[in-house]
Motif scaffolding. Structure first.
Motif, PDB file in Angstrom:
ATOM      1  N   ILE A   1      49.142  53.326  62.925  1.00 16.51           N
ATOM      2  CA  ILE A   1      50.259  52.983  63.936  1.00 16.51           C
ATOM      3  C   ILE A   1      49.562  53.112  65.499  1.00 16.51           C
ATOM      4  O   ILE A   1      49.431  54.389  65.735  1.00 16.51           O
ATOM      5  N   SER A   2      49.593  52.187  66.270  1.00 14.91           N
ATOM      6  CA  SER A   2      49.121  52.281  67.460  1.00 14.91           C
ATOM      7  C   SER A   2      49.541  51.200  68.442  1.00 14.91           C
ATOM      8  O   SER A   2      50.132  50.142  67.995  1.00 14.91           O
ATOM      9  N   GLY A   3      49.625  51.426  69.856  1.00 16.01           N
ATOM     10  CA  GLY A   3      50.030  50.561  70.594  1.00 16.01           C
ATOM     11  C   GLY A   3      49.156  49.386  70.799  1.00 16.01           C
ATOM     12  O   GLY A   3      47.879  49.362  70.708  1.00 16.01           O
ATOM     13  N   SER A   4      49.689  48.303  71.491  1.00 16.37           N
ATOM     14  CA  SER A   4      48.996  47.018  71.946  1.00 16.37           C
ATOM     15  C   SER A   4      48.048  47.344  73.048  1.00 16.37           C
ATOM     16  O   SER A   4      47.085  46.590  73.192  1.00 16.37           O
ATOM     17  N   SER A   5      48.182  48.481  73.684  1.00 13.43           N
ATOM     18  CA  SER A   5      47.289  49.008  75.084  1.00 13.43           C
ATOM     19  C   SER A   5      45.935  49.086  74.238  1.00 13.43           C
ATOM     20  O   SER A   5      45.038  48.953  74.871  1.00 13.43           O
ATOM     21  N   PHE A   6      46.043  49.912  73.023  1.00 15.72           N
ATOM     22  CA  PHE A   6      44.705  49.939  72.286  1.00 15.72           C
ATOM     23  C   PHE A   6      43.894  48.484  71.836  1.00 15.72           C
ATOM     24  O   PHE A   6      42.697  48.459  71.782  1.00 15.72           O
ATOM     25  N   ALA A   7      45.016  47.863  71.301  1.00 14.59           N
ATOM     26  CA  ALA A   7      44.560  46.491  70.804  1.00 14.59           C
ATOM     27  C   ALA A   7      43.879  45.694  71.985  1.00 14.59           C
ATOM     28  O   ALA A   7      42.708  44.933  71.760  1.00 14.59           O
ATOM     29  N   ALA A   8      44.464  45.992  72.983  1.00 17.31           N
ATOM     30  CA  ALA A   8      43.925  45.243  74.430  1.00 17.31           C
ATOM     31  C   ALA A   8      42.552  45.520  74.699  1.00 17.31           C
ATOM     32  O   ALA A   8      41.794  44.867  75.462  1.00 17.31           O
ATOM     33  N   ARG A   9      42.234  46.724  74.267  1.00 15.03           N
ATOM     34  CA  ARG A   9      40.329  47.098  74.123  1.00 15.03           C
ATOM     35  C   ARG A   9      39.745  46.117  73.597  1.00 15.03           C
ATOM     36  O   ARG A   9      38.668  45.721  74.010  1.00 15.03           O
ATOM     37  N   ASP A  10      40.209  45.324  72.698  1.00 15.14           N
ATOM     38  CA  ASP A  10      39.495  44.300  72.044  1.00 15.14           C
ATOM     39  C   ASP A  10      39.824  42.701  72.172  1.00 15.14           C
ATOM     40  O   ASP A  10      38.805  41.813  72.588  1.00 15.14           O
ATOM     41  N   PHE A  11      41.317  42.828  72.752  1.00 12.71           N
ATOM     42  CA  PHE A  11      41.544  41.336  73.188  1.00 12.71           C
ATOM     43  C   PHE A  11      42.695  41.647  74.417  1.00 12.71           C
ATOM     44  O   PHE A  11      43.799  41.922  74.137  1.00 12.71           O
TER      45      PHE A  11
ATOM     46  N   PRO B   1      44.231  39.917  76.525  1.00 15.45           N
ATOM     47  CA  PRO B   1      45.550  39.626  76.731  1.00 15.45           C
ATOM     48  C   PRO B   1      46.976  39.997  76.359  1.00 15.45           C
ATOM     49  O   PRO B   1      48.023  40.077  76.665  1.00 15.45           O
ATOM     50  N   ILE B   2      46.482  40.781  75.057  1.00 12.57           N
ATOM     51  CA  ILE B   2      47.745  41.351  74.402  1.00 12.57           C
ATOM     52  C   ILE B   2      48.377  42.455  75.226  1.00 12.57           C
ATOM     53  O   ILE B   2      49.500  42.764  74.790  1.00 12.57           O
ATOM     54  N   GLY B   3      47.552  42.749  76.109  1.00 14.85           N
ATOM     55  CA  GLY B   3      47.973  44.114  76.875  1.00 14.85           C
ATOM     56  C   GLY B   3      49.106  43.673  77.725  1.00 14.85           C
ATOM     57  O   GLY B   3      49.504  44.579  78.587  1.00 14.85           O
ATOM     58  N   VAL B   4      49.554  42.475  78.028  1.00 18.10           N
ATOM     59  CA  VAL B   4      50.232  42.145  79.070  1.00 18.10           C
ATOM     60  C   VAL B   4      51.632  42.675  79.014  1.00 18.10           C
ATOM     61  O   VAL B   4      52.681  42.674  79.593  1.00 18.10           O
ATOM     62  N   THR B   5      51.930  42.967  77.550  1.00 20.15           N
ATOM     63  CA  THR B   5      53.385  43.494  77.280  1.00 20.15           C
ATOM     64  C   THR B   5      53.641  44.845  77.895  1.00 20.15           C
ATOM     65  O   THR B   5      54.600  45.486  77.827  1.00 20.15           O
ATOM     66  N   TYR B   6      52.324  45.379  78.397  1.00 19.97           N
ATOM     67  CA  TYR B   6      52.619  46.823  79.148  1.00 19.97           C
ATOM     68  C   TYR B   6      52.714  46.625  80.508  1.00 19.97           C
ATOM     69  O   TYR B   6      52.920  47.607  81.273  1.00 19.97           O
ATOM     70  N   PHE B   7      52.781  45.589  80.994  1.00 20.63           N
ATOM     71  CA  PHE B   7      52.935  45.204  82.383  1.00 20.63           C
ATOM     72  C   PHE B   7      54.361  45.682  82.817  1.00 20.63           C
ATOM     73  O   PHE B   7      55.213  45.071  82.208  1.00 20.63           O
ATOM     74  N   PRO B   8      54.318  46.448  83.878  1.00 25.58           N
ATOM     75  CA  PRO B   8      55.955  47.147  84.029  1.00 25.58           C
ATOM     76  C   PRO B   8      57.010  46.013  84.195  1.00 25.58           C
ATOM     77  O   PRO B   8      56.721  45.158  84.886  1.00 25.58           O
ATOM     78  N   TYR B   9      58.028  46.357  83.666  1.00 25.96           N
ATOM     79  CA  TYR B   9      59.249  45.556  83.960  1.00 25.96           C
ATOM     80  C   TYR B   9      59.141  44.271  83.252  1.00 25.96           C
ATOM     81  O   TYR B   9      60.027  43.171  83.707  1.00 25.96           O
TER      82      TYR B   9
END
Length: 324
Positions: A88-98, A100-108
């Motif tokens: 179980i892990s956040g998309s912030s870690f998935a974003a290290r490989d890809f 664009p998926i980390g955009v879900t952590y952009f504030p608000y």
């Protein structure tokens, strides 16, 4: 002689049955960094047991909580190496490989948990998840609501500028840095398991996590101000390693996905209910719970932080914001 032969044949049959049973049961490792009291663990245990039932005991899944198999970066690496099967892990870690998926952590970016869950059923999510899966071979089996990230601090904060100069623990993930840095905080990447001690001994003045995590990790014992910044509506992915996914039959893949999505939905429900109750609970404990001007925080982020510096696409942000 006849008796001896029967005994030998019987013993041989037992050995063969035992060997077949041992061969039939595949033991898997499921790892995460959360406490045993949290639904991320209790529902993982439920899922492990449910998968065993639905596959007639062909899979035995051992769940390792509280960073037993390493910090979040370690278990993500383990997923790549095949030394752990499920995490179980956040998309912030998935974003290290890809990225664009980390955009879900952009504030608000998300209005509330309902908006987040709607995103996980959208074409935007399917496209971003596929990008990650194509890059790694790992599969995003389910998504659960982790909680809305709030701030705890030694001093009260009401607006973005109040964070200027504050030493704030933020995960060592670019996406989490946007809000604190836009507000002038000095960020420190301290490992999750070490945050309590860092707050206690004054290494940092503040940290940010959902209310459920603040309770589970007992951060409220060493920080008396709960600042409702609500800057990230956070989520966790249940990920299956490439090597394990490739070993599963189509039938078993379907079972794993169904159970993991059920577990994620159960987790989401528990977290939403707990968050509502915790605001009042923290007030009753004598903590200073502060409502902030979220519009002020969001304005500063959009003015001082760009999507491009994190490797995100503005079009993805706009598409997610438009989801109803």
């Amino acid at each position: 002689m006849t008796f001896s032969l029967k005994a030998v044949l019987g013993a041989t049959a037992l050995v063969m049955v035992s060997a077949f049973a041992a061969q039939a049961e595949t033991v898997l490792k499921w790892a995460h960094v959360y406490e045993t009291s949290e639904p991320f663990h209790t529902e993982s245990v439920w899922a492990a047991e449910e998968i065993a039932k639905r596959t007639d005991g062909r899979y035995k899944i051992e769940v390792y909580p509280a960073s037993q198999l390493g910090k979040e970066a370690d278990i993500n690496q383990g997923l790549k190496l095949g030394t752990v099967d499920i995490i179980i892990s956040g998309s912030s870690f998935a974003a290290r490989d890809f990225k664009p998926i980390g955009v879900t952590y952009f504030p608000y970016i998300f209005r509330d948990p309902g908006h987040l869950i709607a995103y996980t059923k959208s074409d935007v999510f399917k496209r971003l998840a596929k990008g990650y899966e194509d890059k790694t071979g790992n599969v995003i089996a389910a998504v659960s609501y982790y909680g809305t990230r709030q701030t705890t601090s030694n001093t009260a904060v009401e607006k973005c500028a109040d964070m200027a100069g504050v030493k704030m623990r933020v995960p060592d993930v670019p996406a989490y840095l946007a809000m604190p840095r836009a507000c002038g905080a000095n960020t420190a990447p301290i490992a999750f398991a070490e945050v309590y001690l860092a707050l206690q001994n004054g290494t940092v003045d503040a940290q940010e996590n959902p209310l459920t995590t603040i309770e589970a990790k007992k951060f409220f014992e060493v920080q008396k101000n709960i600042i409702l910044t609500g800057h990230i509506v956070d989520h966790l992915n249940t990920l299956i390693s490439k090597s394990r996914w490739e070993s599963l039959s189509e039938e078993d893949r379907k079972i794993f996905i169904e159970v993991m999505q059920e577990a994620a939905a159960r987790t989401t429900k528990i977290i939403e209910e707990r968050e509502v109750a915790l605001v009042e609970d923290f007030k009753k404990r004598g903590l200073n719970v502060v409502e902030v001007d979220k519009a002020d925080f969001e304005k500063n982020v959009l003015e001082k932080v760009t999507f491009e510096e994190f490797g995100y696409e503005k079009a993805d942000w706009e598409a997610i914001r438009a989801i109803k």
